[in-house]
Design an enzyme around this catalytic site. Structure first.
Site, PDB file in Angstrom:
ATOM      1  N   SER A 179       0.832  -1.212   0.000  1.00 32.13           N
ATOM      2  CA  SER A 179       0.000   0.000   0.000  1.00 32.13           C
ATOM      3  C   SER A 179       0.867   1.262   0.000  1.00 32.13           C
ATOM      4  CB  SER A 179      -0.905   0.023   1.225  1.00 32.13           C
ATOM      5  OG  SER A 179      -1.626  -1.173   1.328  1.00 32.13           O
TER       6      SER A 179
HETATM    7  N1  SAH Z   1      -0.787  -4.922   4.143  1.00 32.37           N
HETATM    8  C1  SAH Z   1      -0.128  -5.213   2.896  1.00 32.37           C
HETATM    9  C2  SAH Z   1      -1.032  -4.891   1.720  1.00 32.37           C
HETATM   10  C3  SAH Z   1      -0.975  -5.947   0.684  1.00 32.37           C
HETATM   11  S1  SAH Z   1      -2.241  -5.913  -0.527  1.00 32.37           S
HETATM   12  C4  SAH Z   1       1.229  -4.549   2.795  1.00 32.37           C
HETATM   13  O1  SAH Z   1       1.580  -3.750   3.671  1.00 32.37           O
HETATM   14  O2  SAH Z   1       1.970  -4.832   1.862  1.00 32.37           O
HETATM   15  C5  SAH Z   1      -3.505  -6.879   0.210  1.00 32.37           C
HETATM   16  C6  SAH Z   1      -3.166  -8.307   0.572  1.00 32.37           C
HETATM   17  O3  SAH Z   1      -4.368  -8.907   1.037  1.00 32.37           O
HETATM   18  C7  SAH Z   1      -2.689  -9.170  -0.593  1.00 32.37           C
HETATM   19  O4  SAH Z   1      -1.454  -9.730  -0.273  1.00 32.37           O
HETATM   20  C8  SAH Z   1      -3.768 -10.249  -0.711  1.00 32.37           C
HETATM   21  O5  SAH Z   1      -3.267 -11.521  -1.096  1.00 32.37           O
HETATM   22  C9  SAH Z   1      -4.332 -10.277   0.688  1.00 32.37           C
HETATM   23  N2  SAH Z   1      -5.671 -10.837   0.794  1.00 32.37           N
HETATM   24  C10 SAH Z   1      -6.751 -10.655   0.001  1.00 32.37           C
HETATM   25  N3  SAH Z   1      -7.802 -11.355   0.442  1.00 32.37           N
HETATM   26  C11 SAH Z   1      -7.388 -12.000   1.575  1.00 32.37           C
HETATM   27  C12 SAH Z   1      -8.011 -12.896   2.498  1.00 32.37           C
HETATM   28  N4  SAH Z   1      -9.281 -13.278   2.366  1.00 32.37           N
HETATM   29  N5  SAH Z   1      -7.280 -13.360   3.527  1.00 32.37           N
HETATM   30  C13 SAH Z   1      -5.979 -13.000   3.698  1.00 32.37           C
HETATM   31  N6  SAH Z   1      -5.326 -12.174   2.857  1.00 32.37           N
HETATM   32  C14 SAH Z   1      -6.029 -11.670   1.805  1.00 32.37           C
END
Ligand code: SAH
Length: 215
Positions: free
Chosen positions: A62
């Site tokens: 993000s």
């Molecule tokens: N907090 C992260 C943001 C990554 S983007 C950072 O700081 O980099 C969002 C993430 O949510 C992705 O890696 C995606 O695979 C994950 N995601 C989406 N749906 C999910 C679910 N149901 N359970 C766990 N992770 C999930």
């Protein structure tokens, strides 16, 4: 650290301050945690731009402003147990874990989780517990949580997660069916009802059910 990266980091912190990020502990943590470790080497020079960057598995780390905004809105302190859904690169987890007592984080893409775990170890962050699974279900064994943050966009209110909040606790989650109309939304539990507040339009990758072993 290369001189230009150091300078860009200072500029990013100034940008955050000028955009209403005023929590001093949070600003210090954002300055201390090396974001360049959480991005692919190819994007290292862009680590301190206020931009989302690819992290593999079609996911993104993000924007630093959004990480700061969500963290500040949650008013995290060192007595709290926090749940993050969507570990991704691990950057938001590392920031949050530096401010709370224990952080639990769930990721549905195994390769992303493995990479994030290696960075937590490298940075000597020991108060993060990870789980490979579907975060839409929350983490029943560890509930209730003081704070919950979802870092992927939910189509609708994730009821399971709300149920895992302590009374008085806060959940922050981007909600929206399409890219164009996602809003960061904050829920506060008041006994058996919830107060909600729509905070800001955003663009997050979607919250999806199920798990992915290889990608
Ligand atoms: N907090 C992260 C943001 C990554 S983007 C950072 O700081 O980099 C969002 C993430 O949510 C992705 O890696 C995606 O695979 C994950 N995601 C989406 N749906 C999910 C679910 N149901 N359970 C766990 N992770 C999930």
């Amino acid at each position: 650290m290369e001189k230009s990266l150091k300078l860009r980091k200072v500029q990013l912190i100034e940008f955050l301050k000028s955009h209403n990020i005023h929590d001093q502990k949070l600003l210090k943590v954002m300055s201390d945690i090396p974001r360049e470790l959480f991005v692919d080497v190819a994007y290292k020079s862009q680590s301190y731009e206020n931009a989302a960057l690819p992290i593999g598995s079609e996911q993104t780390i993000s924007q630093p402003f959004i990480v700061a905004f969500m963290t500040q809105e949650l008013q995290i302190n060192d007595s709290q147990k926090v749940l993050e859904v969507g570990t991704g690169s691990g950057y938001q987890a590392a920031i949050t874990a530096s401010l709370c007592k224990r952080l639990f984080t769930i990721e549905r893409h195994l390769p992303l989780l493995k990479t994030a775990e290696a960075i937590f170890a490298k940075l000597n962050i020991f108060n993060i517990t990870t789980f490979f699974g579907d975060g839409m279900k929350g983490w029943l064994d560890q509930a209730p949580f003081d704070r919950i943050m979802v870092t992927a966009a939910a189509k609708e209110l994730p009821e399971n997660l709300l149920e895992q909040l302590k009374d008085g606790g806060t959940l922050i989650v981007p909600i929206g069916k399409k890219d164009e109309d996602q809003y960061i939304t904050k829920f506060t539990r008041k006994g058996d009802h919830y107060e909600s507040q729509c905070l800001m339009p955003v663009k997050f990758v979607p919250l999806l059910s199920g798990i992915v072993h290889n990608s």
